[in-house]
Scaffold this motif. Structure first.
Motif, mmCIF file in Angstrom:
data_model
loop_
_atom_site.group_PDB
_atom_site.id
_atom_site.type_symbol
_atom_site.label_atom_id
_atom_site.label_comp_id
_atom_site.label_asym_id
_atom_site.label_seq_id
_atom_site.Cartn_x
_atom_site.Cartn_y
_atom_site.Cartn_z
ATOM 1 N N ILE A 25 -8.150 -2.528 -49.859
ATOM 2 C CA ILE A 25 -8.389 -2.392 -48.432
ATOM 3 C C ILE A 25 -8.439 -0.910 -48.106
ATOM 4 O O ILE A 25 -7.705 -0.108 -48.687
ATOM 5 C CB ILE A 25 -7.301 -3.120 -47.595
ATOM 6 C CG1 ILE A 25 -7.731 -3.220 -46.134
ATOM 7 C CG2 ILE A 25 -5.947 -2.454 -47.743
ATOM 8 C CD1 ILE A 25 -6.950 -4.261 -45.346
ATOM 9 N N VAL A 45 -12.638 -4.420 -47.033
ATOM 10 C CA VAL A 45 -11.863 -5.172 -48.021
ATOM 11 C C VAL A 45 -12.760 -5.556 -49.190
ATOM 12 O O VAL A 45 -13.952 -5.804 -49.012
ATOM 13 C CB VAL A 45 -11.211 -6.435 -47.406
ATOM 14 C CG1 VAL A 45 -10.272 -6.067 -46.292
ATOM 15 C CG2 VAL A 45 -12.242 -7.412 -46.912
ATOM 16 N N VAL A 58 -5.849 -10.795 -43.731
ATOM 17 C CA VAL A 58 -5.922 -9.380 -43.374
ATOM 18 C C VAL A 58 -5.166 -9.206 -42.060
ATOM 19 O O VAL A 58 -5.370 -9.973 -41.120
ATOM 20 C CB VAL A 58 -7.390 -8.913 -43.203
ATOM 21 C CG1 VAL A 58 -7.448 -7.487 -42.664
ATOM 22 C CG2 VAL A 58 -8.139 -9.019 -44.515
ATOM 23 N N ILE A 138 -3.855 -6.419 -46.727
ATOM 24 C CA ILE A 138 -4.504 -7.638 -47.214
ATOM 25 C C ILE A 138 -3.577 -8.274 -48.239
ATOM 26 O O ILE A 138 -2.933 -7.582 -49.030
ATOM 27 C CB ILE A 138 -5.911 -7.344 -47.808
ATOM 28 C CG1 ILE A 138 -6.645 -8.644 -48.117
ATOM 29 C CG2 ILE A 138 -5.840 -6.410 -48.996
ATOM 30 C CD1 ILE A 138 -8.125 -8.474 -48.410
ATOM 31 N N SER A 147 -0.127 -7.545 -52.627
ATOM 32 C CA SER A 147 -0.747 -7.188 -51.352
ATOM 33 C C SER A 147 -0.928 -5.672 -51.315
ATOM 34 O O SER A 147 -0.252 -4.930 -52.023
ATOM 35 C CB SER A 147 0.112 -7.654 -50.177
ATOM 36 O OG SER A 147 1.371 -7.040 -50.227
#
Length: 186
Positions: A25, A45, A58, A138, A147
């Motif tokens: 991201i 992304v 997101v 994300i 993440s």
């Protein structure tokens, strides 16, 4: 030092830098803005994991900005959209569902910079610029895929100009010439 060379590369100017595989991201926005203006951020992304990812979410949160309800999603399918207006740090949550291997897209969001963030322009008390923040993350429920988050921190700048009016003489009788001097300092 150890340099890990990955198969995928991104050219930056004359140099090529390796790009890590995985869920990525990137938040893009201006370095500076002015109080009372609209500011645009782009959240890019990419699923570079090589596998289809389930339950991709997101989130975008910000500090010292006012969400004006405007966003545009490009190249991504949104299953659910949620806006949480909190007093300290509101956020938006986009549930993307499944994200295919190699898929990428972006979310463009606009927010308003409050006029109250204008740095002080009173002579002798010049205010520091305010720092605003926009952080996006994300995540997926796929095991072993961490993440990822990214942020930008634009400065709210303003003019530092002073207009001073000097009246001479301070006391005057009717019919006499009065002189005003206007002094603009930047």
């Amino acid at each position: 030092w150890m340099l890990l060379i990955l198969p995928q590369r991104v050219a930056i100017g004359e140099a090529e830098l390796p790009v890590a595989d995985g869920l990525r991201i990137d938040v893009q926005g201006p370095d500076t803005t002015r109080a009372g203006r609209t500011i645009t951020f782009t959240i890019a992304v990419t699923n570079g994991t090589g596998q289809t990812l389930p339950n991709v979410v997101v989130t975008d949160s910000w500090y010292l900005l006012t969400y004006n309800g405007n966003f545009q999603v490009n190249g991504l399918a949104v299953v659910t959209y949620t806006f949480r207006p909190t007093a300290t740090q509101p956020y938006i949550r986009w549930e993307l569902g499944t994200l295919a291997a190699g898929a990428s897209g972006s979310i463009v969001i606009t927010t308003d910079v409050a006029a109250t963030l204008q740095p002080s322009t009173t002579k002798g008390t010049i205010g520091s610029p305010s720092i605003i923040a926009n952080t996006a993350a994300i995540a997926t429920s796929a095991p072993g895929v961490p993440s990822v988050s990214n942020a930008v921190y634009p400065l709210v700048i303003g003019p530092v100009m002073y207009l001073e009016k000097i009246f001479a003489p301070t006391l005057q009788r009717p019919g006499r010439l009065v002189t005003f001097t206007l002094k603009l300092t930047n």
